[in-house]
Write a protein that holds these residues in place. Sequence first.
Motif, PDB file in Angstrom:
ATOM      1  N   ALA A   1      -5.379  12.623   2.280  1.00 31.35           N
ATOM      2  CA  ALA A   1      -6.321  11.554   2.600  1.00 31.35           C
ATOM      3  C   ALA A   1      -7.617  11.738   1.812  1.00 31.35           C
ATOM      4  N   LEU A   2      -7.962  12.967   1.527  1.00 31.21           N
ATOM      5  CA  LEU A   2      -9.171  13.247   0.748  1.00 31.21           C
ATOM      6  C   LEU A   2      -9.085  12.613  -0.638  1.00 31.21           C
ATOM      7  N   ALA A   3      -7.897  12.608  -1.224  1.00 28.22           N
ATOM      8  CA  ALA A   3      -7.720  11.983  -2.531  1.00 28.22           C
ATOM      9  C   ALA A   3      -8.058  10.500  -2.472  1.00 28.22           C
ATOM     10  N   VAL A   4      -7.729   9.848  -1.373  1.00 31.13           N
ATOM     11  CA  VAL A   4      -8.052   8.426  -1.201  1.00 31.13           C
ATOM     12  C   VAL A   4      -9.555   8.258  -1.008  1.00 31.13           C
ATOM     13  N   VAL A   5     -10.145   9.109  -0.203  1.00 35.64           N
ATOM     14  CA  VAL A   5     -11.578   9.018   0.066  1.00 35.64           C
ATOM     15  C   VAL A   5     -12.386   9.214  -1.219  1.00 35.64           C
ATOM     16  N   LEU A   6     -11.931  10.100  -2.078  1.00 36.04           N
ATOM     17  CA  LEU A   6     -12.667  10.414  -3.300  1.00 36.04           C
ATOM     18  C   LEU A   6     -12.389   9.440  -4.447  1.00 36.04           C
ATOM     19  N   ASN A   7     -11.386   8.573  -4.290  1.00 32.33           N
ATOM     20  CA  ASN A   7     -11.036   7.646  -5.362  1.00 32.33           C
ATOM     21  C   ASN A   7     -11.125   6.206  -4.856  1.00 32.33           C
ATOM     22  N   PRO A   8     -12.215   5.514  -5.170  1.00 30.44           N
ATOM     23  CA  PRO A   8     -12.391   4.135  -4.698  1.00 30.44           C
ATOM     24  C   PRO A   8     -11.268   3.192  -5.129  1.00 30.44           C
ATOM     25  N   GLU A   9     -10.599   3.484  -6.243  1.00 29.72           N
ATOM     26  CA  GLU A   9      -9.510   2.625  -6.712  1.00 29.72           C
ATOM     27  C   GLU A   9      -8.329   2.626  -5.744  1.00 29.72           C
ATOM     28  N   LEU A  10      -8.215   3.650  -4.906  1.00 25.38           N
ATOM     29  CA  LEU A  10      -7.106   3.750  -3.961  1.00 25.38           C
ATOM     30  C   LEU A  10      -7.440   3.172  -2.590  1.00 25.38           C
ATOM     31  N   GLN A  11      -8.683   2.781  -2.377  1.00 22.23           N
ATOM     32  CA  GLN A  11      -9.125   2.356  -1.057  1.00 22.23           C
ATOM     33  C   GLN A  11      -8.813   0.896  -0.745  1.00 22.23           C
ATOM     34  N   SER A  12      -8.345   0.162  -1.723  1.00 19.00           N
ATOM     35  CA  SER A  12      -7.904  -1.217  -1.507  1.00 19.00           C
ATOM     36  C   SER A  12      -6.754  -1.483  -2.470  1.00 19.00           C
TER      37      SER A  12
ATOM     38  N   MET B   1       0.831  -1.195   0.000  1.00 21.69           N
ATOM     39  CA  MET B   1       0.000   0.000   0.000  1.00 21.69           C
ATOM     40  C   MET B   1       0.870   1.252   0.000  1.00 21.69           C
ATOM     41  N   GLN B   2       2.035   1.194   0.649  1.00 17.08           N
ATOM     42  CA  GLN B   2       2.910   2.371   0.659  1.00 17.08           C
ATOM     43  C   GLN B   2       3.296   2.770  -0.749  1.00 17.08           C
ATOM     44  N   ILE B   3       3.592   1.816  -1.576  1.00 15.39           N
ATOM     45  CA  ILE B   3       3.973   2.120  -2.957  1.00 15.39           C
ATOM     46  C   ILE B   3       2.757   2.617  -3.732  1.00 15.39           C
ATOM     47  N   GLN B   4       1.630   1.977  -3.562  1.00 20.67           N
ATOM     48  CA  GLN B   4       0.415   2.378  -4.275  1.00 20.67           C
ATOM     49  C   GLN B   4       0.034   3.816  -3.937  1.00 20.67           C
ATOM     50  N   LEU B   5       0.184   4.207  -2.685  1.00 20.85           N
ATOM     51  CA  LEU B   5      -0.243   5.537  -2.249  1.00 20.85           C
ATOM     52  C   LEU B   5       0.883   6.570  -2.252  1.00 20.85           C
ATOM     53  N   SER B   6       2.031   6.208  -2.775  1.00 25.18           N
ATOM     54  CA  SER B   6       3.179   7.114  -2.707  1.00 25.18           C
ATOM     55  C   SER B   6       2.975   8.421  -3.467  1.00 25.18           C
ATOM     56  N   ASP B   7       2.111   8.443  -4.465  1.00 24.52           N
ATOM     57  CA  ASP B   7       1.860   9.664  -5.236  1.00 24.52           C
ATOM     58  C   ASP B   7       0.654  10.449  -4.730  1.00 24.52           C
ATOM     59  N   VAL B   8      -0.001   9.958  -3.692  1.00 25.40           N
ATOM     60  CA  VAL B   8      -1.201  10.610  -3.161  1.00 25.40           C
ATOM     61  C   VAL B   8      -0.806  11.688  -2.163  1.00 25.40           C
ATOM     62  N   ASP B   9      -1.364  12.883  -2.335  1.00 29.18           N
ATOM     63  CA  ASP B   9      -0.986  14.011  -1.484  1.00 29.18           C
ATOM     64  C   ASP B   9      -1.848  14.163  -0.231  1.00 29.18           C
TER      65      ASP B   9
END
Length: 56
Positions: free
Chosen positions: A11-22, A1-9
Amino acid sequence: MQIQLSDVDTALAVVLNPELQSMNYDILSKKLDGLTYDEVLELASQSETKIDISFN
């Protein structure tokens, strides 16, 4: 998950993008393509995203 989320700035970006939630293997395959095992570990250690999984 660290690698998957490394470009995310945020938490809102994760909440708004279901592809990032798993785990998203499509995202991971693009980031890891051609890397060796050691390079993958290095990439994960460089990520500012820290994942803490706690079981209560």
